[in-house]
Enzyme design. Structure first.
Site, PDB file in Angstrom:
ATOM      1  N   GLU A 176     -32.200  42.964 -23.595  1.00 57.83           N
ATOM      2  CA  GLU A 176     -32.146  41.509 -23.789  1.00 57.83           C
ATOM      3  C   GLU A 176     -32.293  40.773 -22.460  1.00 57.83           C
ATOM      4  O   GLU A 176     -31.381  40.104 -21.998  1.00 57.83           O
ATOM      5  CB  GLU A 176     -30.791  41.125 -24.407  1.00 57.83           C
ATOM      6  CG  GLU A 176     -30.461  41.821 -25.708  1.00 57.83           C
ATOM      7  CD  GLU A 176     -29.017  41.596 -26.145  1.00 57.83           C
ATOM      8  OE1 GLU A 176     -28.183  41.148 -25.320  1.00 57.83           O
ATOM      9  OE2 GLU A 176     -28.710  41.869 -27.305  1.00 57.83           O
ATOM     10  N   CYS A 210     -20.660  12.297  -7.540  1.00 62.90           N
ATOM     11  CA  CYS A 210     -19.407  12.018  -6.818  1.00 62.90           C
ATOM     12  C   CYS A 210     -18.462  13.200  -6.813  1.00 62.90           C
ATOM     13  O   CYS A 210     -17.340  13.123  -7.317  1.00 62.90           O
ATOM     14  CB  CYS A 210     -18.754  10.794  -7.436  1.00 62.90           C
ATOM     15  SG  CYS A 210     -19.906   9.427  -7.482  1.00 62.90           S
TER      16      CYS A 210
HETATM   17  N1  LLP Z   1     -27.478  39.402 -23.604  1.00 66.99           N
HETATM   18  C1  LLP Z   1     -26.250  38.849 -23.683  1.00 66.99           C
HETATM   19  C2  LLP Z   1     -25.353  39.270 -24.754  1.00 66.99           C
HETATM   20  C3  LLP Z   1     -25.859  37.878 -22.743  1.00 66.99           C
HETATM   21  O1  LLP Z   1     -24.650  37.329 -22.829  1.00 66.99           O
HETATM   22  C4  LLP Z   1     -26.760  37.479 -21.716  1.00 66.99           C
HETATM   23  C5  LLP Z   1     -26.378  36.466 -20.724  1.00 66.99           C
HETATM   24  C6  LLP Z   1     -28.037  38.076 -21.686  1.00 66.99           C
HETATM   25  C7  LLP Z   1     -28.364  39.034 -22.642  1.00 66.99           C
HETATM   26  C8  LLP Z   1     -29.076  37.714 -20.678  1.00 66.99           C
HETATM   27  O2  LLP Z   1     -28.671  38.037 -19.375  1.00 66.99           O
HETATM   28  P1  LLP Z   1     -29.720  37.846 -18.165  1.00 66.99           P
HETATM   29  O3  LLP Z   1     -30.799  38.879 -18.346  1.00 66.99           O
HETATM   30  O4  LLP Z   1     -30.259  36.486 -18.223  1.00 66.99           O
HETATM   31  O5  LLP Z   1     -28.885  38.091 -16.964  1.00 66.99           O
HETATM   32  N2  LLP Z   1     -25.351  30.908 -16.464  1.00 66.99           N
HETATM   33  C9  LLP Z   1     -25.235  32.120 -15.677  1.00 66.99           C
HETATM   34  C10 LLP Z   1     -25.678  33.352 -16.442  1.00 66.99           C
HETATM   35  C11 LLP Z   1     -24.924  33.551 -17.740  1.00 66.99           C
HETATM   36  C12 LLP Z   1     -25.428  34.736 -18.531  1.00 66.99           C
HETATM   37  C13 LLP Z   1     -24.808  34.811 -19.879  1.00 66.99           C
HETATM   38  N3  LLP Z   1     -25.230  35.894 -20.707  1.00 66.99           N
HETATM   39  C14 LLP Z   1     -26.030  31.935 -14.396  1.00 66.99           C
HETATM   40  O6  LLP Z   1     -26.624  30.890 -14.198  1.00 66.99           O
HETATM   41  O7  LLP Z   1     -26.056  32.840 -13.568  1.00 66.99           O
END
Ligand code: LLP
Length: 465
Positions: free
Chosen positions: A298, A369
């Protein structure tokens, strides 16, 4: 590591030239300045203003294909499901759907978005620690590929809903492998103390229970250890634990068809070394080559992060004793990652003249701010005059999707570049759209039940009948 909380030494920061050199879709032209794929960014800034998110479609496609090549190289039956949360714009979702990716969704909204973008229901997996009843009903009715259950309680809920609807939902158990992904505290999800998944020790018994429940069929296991993972060791550990559980379950007579290995592959925000998809593929092969399971991944950030940037303009440069503050028209309401995770993002000027100016340290801040509205400290940048434009790099993932209207700031515009063409894919939000749904109570609103306009949107949890 880019996203660790330990302070980074600005002396080790890559220069604008080094940042450009490490990103094949960016180039510096003597006349046009910074170019994304084939489009000078100044052209976009001049035409529609800033702040503006810009995504490279050809870059996303190229990244997608190289990830798929690496996964195919494993010889496993492996399928990629784009994590919609990273960037849920319909244009992005349609692009990945056209490349054959499935989708990983975490809400009714994401499920509907993925369907609207053309992702077939049978290629959608549903993750998340608290799926709402309407969202689960929709997932069951659409007969999506699988629902990843995160607790015994949720398993019972899915069973009850599906049997009441006369369906059989395919369910995987999301296991908490108790592995430290070595990433920022706030995006670590696979340690025992994190809220995610079923405790490893309980998983086999719960799988056996799932096999006895009506309305569901257990099809496999899932795990996601965190995001911006910068080494392979935690993946190997987590995949090893999943493989072990597959053996245990099969030994006790259970069928295990799929293993969903989550996302999390990090990107080199600061030009730091991070594993390539081939490394992840090797870890998958190592754990599952002799298991005869369908393997899902994913990925979110890896596909879209480097393909996007945020264009912002300098409002003014404020010189205080000792610090040059470059104040941008973009703020933490637009890109929250530096404020929220101490994330490091490259920031480079886009004009040809600014790109060759002498580098001096500056704090790059937004207009909000709060002192947390800081994009970079002591960053080496050329002199920047008011209206000069900069690109905040690697903002394609967890950028626009996490923005808010804080300080009554409307959503920034979004643009998709594809080779030498570009299209506005979201108009800049109008200011009065910010309060269009608000209502000021009047003296005649005596009964809130009758006076309130309930609106047309469905609540996440419907009011009890
Ligand atoms: N699968 C599940 C169950 C997840 O919770 C996530 C991300 C992904 C896949 C995808 O992960 P990726 O490949 O994008 O790392 N807002 C944070 C990142 C939060 C990720 C949440 N879950 C940031 O800006 O670093």
């Amino acid at each position: 590591m880019a996203d660790r909380s330990a302070p980074l030494d600005p002396a080790d920061d890559p220069s604008p030239d080094e940042l450009i050199a490490a990103r094949p879709f960016l180039s510096r032209h003597a006349m046009d300045g910074l170019v994304l794929e084939g489009v000078p960014l100044a052209r976009i800034a001049h035409a529609i203003g800033t702040p503006t998110w810009v995504y490279g479609a050809a870059t996303m496609r190229a990244r997608c294909r190289s990830l798929l090549d690496a996964l195919r190289g494993t010889g496993l039956d492996v399928h990629a499901h784009y994590a919609v949360k990273a960037n849920d714009h319909l244009a992005v979702l349609s692009l990945f759907a056209a490349e054959g990716l499935g989708a990983d969704v975490v809400s009714e909204g994401e499920l509907r978005r993925a369907r609207a973008a053309g992702v077939p229901a049978e290629q959608i997996v549903f993750s998340g620690v608290g799926k709402s009843v309407p969202a689960l009903r929709l997932a069951i009715a659409e007969d999506i590929e699988q629902i990843n259950a995160e607790s015994a309680e949720e398993l019972e809920m899915i069973s009850a809903l599906a049997s009441a609807m006369g369906h059989t939902a395919r369910v995987a158990l999301r296991v908490n492998p108790d592995v430290d992904a070595g990433t920022h505290e706030k995006i670590s999800t696979g340690r025992a103390q994190d809220k995610f998944g079923i405790p490893y020790a309980d998983a086999a018994a719960l799988y056996a229970r799932a096999a006895t429940l009506p309305g569901i069929r257990p099809v496999g296991l899932a795990a996601h250890i965190g995001s911006q993972v910068e080494t392979l060791a935690p993946y190997r550990a987590a995949f090893g634990r999943l493989a072990e559980l597959v053996h245990t379950l099969r030994a006790t007579g259970h069928a295990v068809e799929t293993v969903d290995c989550g996302g999390g592959l990090g990107i080199p925000y600061r030009n730091q070394p991070v594993p390539r998809p081939e490394g992840l593929a090797g870890a998958l092969r190592g754990a599952f080559h002799n298991l005869d399971v369908r393997v899902l991944v994913e990925p979110g950030r890896w596909l879209v992060g480097p393909a996007g940037l945020l264009l912002a303009s300098v409002i003014l440069v404020k010189q205080t004793e000792g610090t040059r503050f470059v104040v941008l028209d973009a703020g933490m309401n637009d890109l929250v990652r530096p404020a929220m995770y101490d994330a490091w993002h490259g920031i480079i000027p886009i004009s040809a003249v600014d790109l060759v100016g002498p580098l001096e340290p500056a704090d790059v801040v937004g207009p909000i701010c709060e002192s947390s509205d800081t994009f970079a400290r002591q960053r080496r940048l050329p002199p920047l005059a008011p209206n000069a434009c900069v690109a905040i790099l690697d903002a394609g993932a967890y950028g626009a999707v996490m923005s808010s209207p804080y300080n009554a700031r409307p959503r920034a515009a979004e643009v998709m570049v594809d080779g030498d063409r570009w299209t506005v894919i979201r108009a800049r939000q109008a200011l009065d759209a910010l309060w269009a749904d608000e209502r000021v109570p009047t003296a005649t609103d005596t009964d809130p039940g009758t006076a309130a306009d309930p609106g047309t949107a469905a609540p996440r949890t419907p009011a009890p009948a």
